[in-house]
Design a protein around this motif. Structure first.
Motif, PDB file in Angstrom:
ATOM      1  N   TYR A   1      40.254  34.181  33.204  1.00 15.43           N
ATOM      2  CA  TYR A   1      38.981  34.573  32.895  1.00 15.43           C
ATOM      3  C   TYR A   1      38.621  35.639  32.098  1.00 15.43           C
ATOM      4  N   PRO A   2      39.194  35.498  30.798  1.00 15.51           N
ATOM      5  CA  PRO A   2      39.440  36.564  29.630  1.00 15.51           C
ATOM      6  C   PRO A   2      37.802  36.851  29.327  1.00 15.51           C
ATOM      7  N   GLU A   3      36.787  35.928  30.024  1.00 13.75           N
ATOM      8  CA  GLU A   3      35.503  36.457  29.639  1.00 13.75           C
ATOM      9  C   GLU A   3      34.796  37.488  30.360  1.00 13.75           C
ATOM     10  N   LEU A   4      35.615  37.793  31.499  1.00  8.00           N
ATOM     11  CA  LEU A   4      35.174  38.869  32.438  1.00  8.00           C
ATOM     12  C   LEU A   4      35.344  40.073  31.989  1.00  8.00           C
ATOM     13  N   ALA A   5      34.518  40.983  31.608  1.00  7.26           N
ATOM     14  CA  ALA A   5      34.490  42.373  31.149  1.00  7.26           C
ATOM     15  C   ALA A   5      34.916  43.346  32.260  1.00  7.26           C
ATOM     16  N   TRP A   6      35.679  42.935  32.996  1.00  3.58           N
ATOM     17  CA  TRP A   6      36.056  44.137  34.027  1.00  3.58           C
ATOM     18  C   TRP A   6      36.649  45.448  33.573  1.00  3.58           C
TER      19      TRP A   6
ATOM     20  N   GLU B   1      33.453  47.337  32.697  1.00  4.91           N
ATOM     21  CA  GLU B   1      32.638  47.893  33.662  1.00  4.91           C
ATOM     22  C   GLU B   1      33.123  48.763  34.435  1.00  4.91           C
ATOM     23  N   TYR B   2      34.864  48.850  34.588  1.00  4.85           N
ATOM     24  CA  TYR B   2      35.701  49.478  35.397  1.00  4.85           C
ATOM     25  C   TYR B   2      36.772  50.010  34.804  1.00  4.85           C
ATOM     26  N   PRO B   3      36.617  51.131  33.837  1.00  7.30           N
ATOM     27  CA  PRO B   3      37.600  51.575  33.040  1.00  7.30           C
ATOM     28  C   PRO B   3      38.798  52.175  33.886  1.00  7.30           C
ATOM     29  N   ASN B   4      38.526  52.439  35.108  1.00  4.32           N
ATOM     30  CA  ASN B   4      39.688  53.334  35.956  1.00  4.32           C
ATOM     31  C   ASN B   4      40.584  51.824  36.273  1.00  4.32           C
ATOM     32  N   LEU B   5      40.032  50.908  36.339  1.00  5.06           N
ATOM     33  CA  LEU B   5      41.015  49.848  36.739  1.00  5.06           C
ATOM     34  C   LEU B   5      41.829  49.346  35.491  1.00  5.06           C
ATOM     35  N   GLY B   6      41.057  49.538  34.224  1.00  5.28           N
ATOM     36  CA  GLY B   6      41.947  49.271  33.071  1.00  5.28           C
ATOM     37  C   GLY B   6      42.908  50.120  32.766  1.00  5.28           C
ATOM     38  N   LYS B   7      42.796  51.421  33.338  1.00  2.00           N
ATOM     39  CA  LYS B   7      43.707  52.379  33.167  1.00  2.00           C
ATOM     40  C   LYS B   7      44.994  52.366  33.784  1.00  2.00           C
ATOM     41  N   LEU B   8      44.580  51.959  35.226  1.00  2.00           N
ATOM     42  CA  LEU B   8      45.680  51.384  36.018  1.00  2.00           C
ATOM     43  C   LEU B   8      46.473  50.467  35.611  1.00  2.00           C
ATOM     44  N   MET B   9      45.753  49.145  35.118  1.00  2.00           N
ATOM     45  CA  MET B   9      46.532  48.138  34.518  1.00  2.00           C
ATOM     46  C   MET B   9      47.656  48.608  33.624  1.00  2.00           C
ATOM     47  N   ASP B  10      47.055  49.326  32.530  1.00  2.00           N
ATOM     48  CA  ASP B  10      47.847  49.786  31.515  1.00  2.00           C
ATOM     49  C   ASP B  10      48.845  50.538  31.858  1.00  2.00           C
TER      50      ASP B  10
ATOM     51  N   ARG C   1      29.432  31.280  43.970  1.00  2.00           N
ATOM     52  CA  ARG C   1      29.529  32.031  45.191  1.00  2.00           C
ATOM     53  C   ARG C   1      30.924  32.578  45.146  1.00  2.00           C
ATOM     54  N   GLN C   2      32.130  31.818  44.904  1.00  2.00           N
ATOM     55  CA  GLN C   2      33.399  32.455  44.531  1.00  2.00           C
ATOM     56  C   GLN C   2      33.682  33.455  43.570  1.00  2.00           C
ATOM     57  N   MET C   3      32.798  33.299  42.458  1.00  2.00           N
ATOM     58  CA  MET C   3      32.800  34.433  41.352  1.00  2.00           C
ATOM     59  C   MET C   3      32.302  35.507  41.748  1.00  2.00           C
ATOM     60  N   GLY C   4      31.208  35.291  42.740  1.00  2.00           N
ATOM     61  CA  GLY C   4      30.400  36.696  43.478  1.00  2.00           C
ATOM     62  C   GLY C   4      31.333  37.175  44.483  1.00  2.00           C
ATOM     63  N   LYS C   5      32.365  36.813  44.632  1.00  2.00           N
ATOM     64  CA  LYS C   5      33.398  37.228  45.367  1.00  2.00           C
ATOM     65  C   LYS C   5      34.194  38.134  44.785  1.00  2.00           C
ATOM     66  N   VAL C   6      34.698  37.450  43.591  1.00  2.00           N
ATOM     67  CA  VAL C   6      35.627  38.230  42.755  1.00  2.00           C
ATOM     68  C   VAL C   6      34.997  39.462  42.171  1.00  2.00           C
ATOM     69  N   ASN C   7      33.597  39.341  41.569  1.00  2.00           N
ATOM     70  CA  ASN C   7      33.034  40.612  41.293  1.00  2.00           C
ATOM     71  C   ASN C   7      32.593  41.655  42.178  1.00  2.00           C
ATOM     72  N   ALA C   8      32.368  41.367  43.405  1.00  2.00           N
ATOM     73  CA  ALA C   8      32.407  42.163  44.471  1.00  2.00           C
ATOM     74  C   ALA C   8      33.809  42.893  44.745  1.00  2.00           C
ATOM     75  N   ALA C   9      34.912  42.235  44.687  1.00  2.00           N
ATOM     76  CA  ALA C   9      36.116  42.734  45.110  1.00  2.00           C
ATOM     77  C   ALA C   9      36.500  43.609  43.881  1.00  2.00           C
ATOM     78  N   LEU C  10      36.449  43.238  42.570  1.00  2.00           N
ATOM     79  CA  LEU C  10      36.510  44.150  41.433  1.00  2.00           C
ATOM     80  C   LEU C  10      35.695  45.833  41.622  1.00  2.00           C
ATOM     81  N   LYS C  11      34.491  45.446  42.280  1.00  2.00           N
ATOM     82  CA  LYS C  11      33.588  46.825  42.255  1.00  2.00           C
ATOM     83  C   LYS C  11      34.320  47.600  43.405  1.00  2.00           C
ATOM     84  N   ALA C  12      34.811  46.794  44.585  1.00  2.00           N
ATOM     85  CA  ALA C  12      35.487  47.771  45.711  1.00  2.00           C
ATOM     86  C   ALA C  12      36.582  48.210  45.453  1.00  2.00           C
ATOM     87  N   MET C  13      37.439  47.516  44.358  1.00  2.00           N
ATOM     88  CA  MET C  13      38.722  48.139  43.808  1.00  2.00           C
ATOM     89  C   MET C  13      38.438  49.306  43.020  1.00  2.00           C
ATOM     90  N   SER C  14      37.536  49.339  42.220  1.00  2.00           N
ATOM     91  CA  SER C  14      37.262  50.326  41.295  1.00  2.00           C
ATOM     92  C   SER C  14      36.761  51.706  41.968  1.00  2.00           C
TER      93      SER C  14
END
Length: 205
Positions: free
Chosen positions: A173-178, A181-190, A128-141
């Motif tokens: 959570y290095p196993e999360l492939a965000w 899935e969300y390359p624009n977030l990766g670009k922002l982080m870099d 349930r909690q990881m579902g919130k994490v994934n939903a937040a990542l999608k919303a951020m992207s």
């Protein structure tokens, strides 16, 4: 000022980055809130970090309150709009990022807390909690889109909060492939990691 915190806490990192971006001097005191020798409760009865202790001994917590206060101390690098929809947008980004970290920490504690046996752990709660994490990542992207920063064309607290959330997820959570899935977030982080404030506060560093 004295900041009590941990190098692995994403909320503490958020405050440290704001302090760096605002060019404010402070003393960093590390404290493990889970250790028997923790001292943060002397300043914060909730026993949480970050906790900012002023010269007179008054304490300010939690991270949202601290960064709001810090942004008023110096005109350098204004991070939070003073009013209106722009302010609400930045604070909503912060709430989204903090919420993702809240959920990720709850899931991690359920899975790893030493005072809970394997039989007591609840996979449904973790899911349930990881579902919130994934939903937040999608919303951020979706919210970032192809913009250079979360709230327009300049760095703001929106980006700092999101960067801290992404950095912590990458750390815990290095196993999360965000990034895939969300390359624009990766670009922002870099891009954020090119700033000294982010590079100097990598989780655990």
């Amino acid at each position: 000022m004295k900041l009590i915190g941990s190098t692995t806490s994403p909320y503490v990192r958020k405050v440290r980055i704001v302090l760096a971006e605002k060019k404010l001097d402070y003393q960093f005191v590390q404290d493990n809130v889970w250790g028997d020798d923790t001292t943060v409760t002397a300043s914060n009865p909730l026993g949480k970090v970050p906790c900012l202790v002023m010269e007179g001994g008054e304490a300010v917590f939690d991270s949202r309150v601290i960064v709001e206060y810090l942004d008023t101390l110096s005109p350098v690098g204004k991070l939070i709009p003073t009013s209106g929809r722009e302010r609400a947008e930045v604070k909503t980004w912060e709430a989204l990022a903090d919420g993702a970290m809240d959920a990720g920490i709850l899931a991690r504690m359920e899975a790893t807390w030493v005072h809970r046996s394997d039989e007591q752990r609840c996979q449904a709660w973790i899911d349930r909690q990881m579902g919130k994490v994934n939903a937040a990542l999608k919303a951020m992207s979706q919210g970032l889109g192809d913009k250079p920063y979360c709230s327009g064309i300049h760095l703001s607290l929106s980006d700092i909060a999101v960067g801290c959330a992404l950095g912590w997820l990458e750390f815990r959570y290095p196993e999360l492939a965000w990034r895939t899935e969300y390359p624009n977030l990766g670009k922002l982080m870099d891009k954020l990691m090119q700033r000294a404030s982010f590079a100097d506060t990598k989780p655990g560093a």
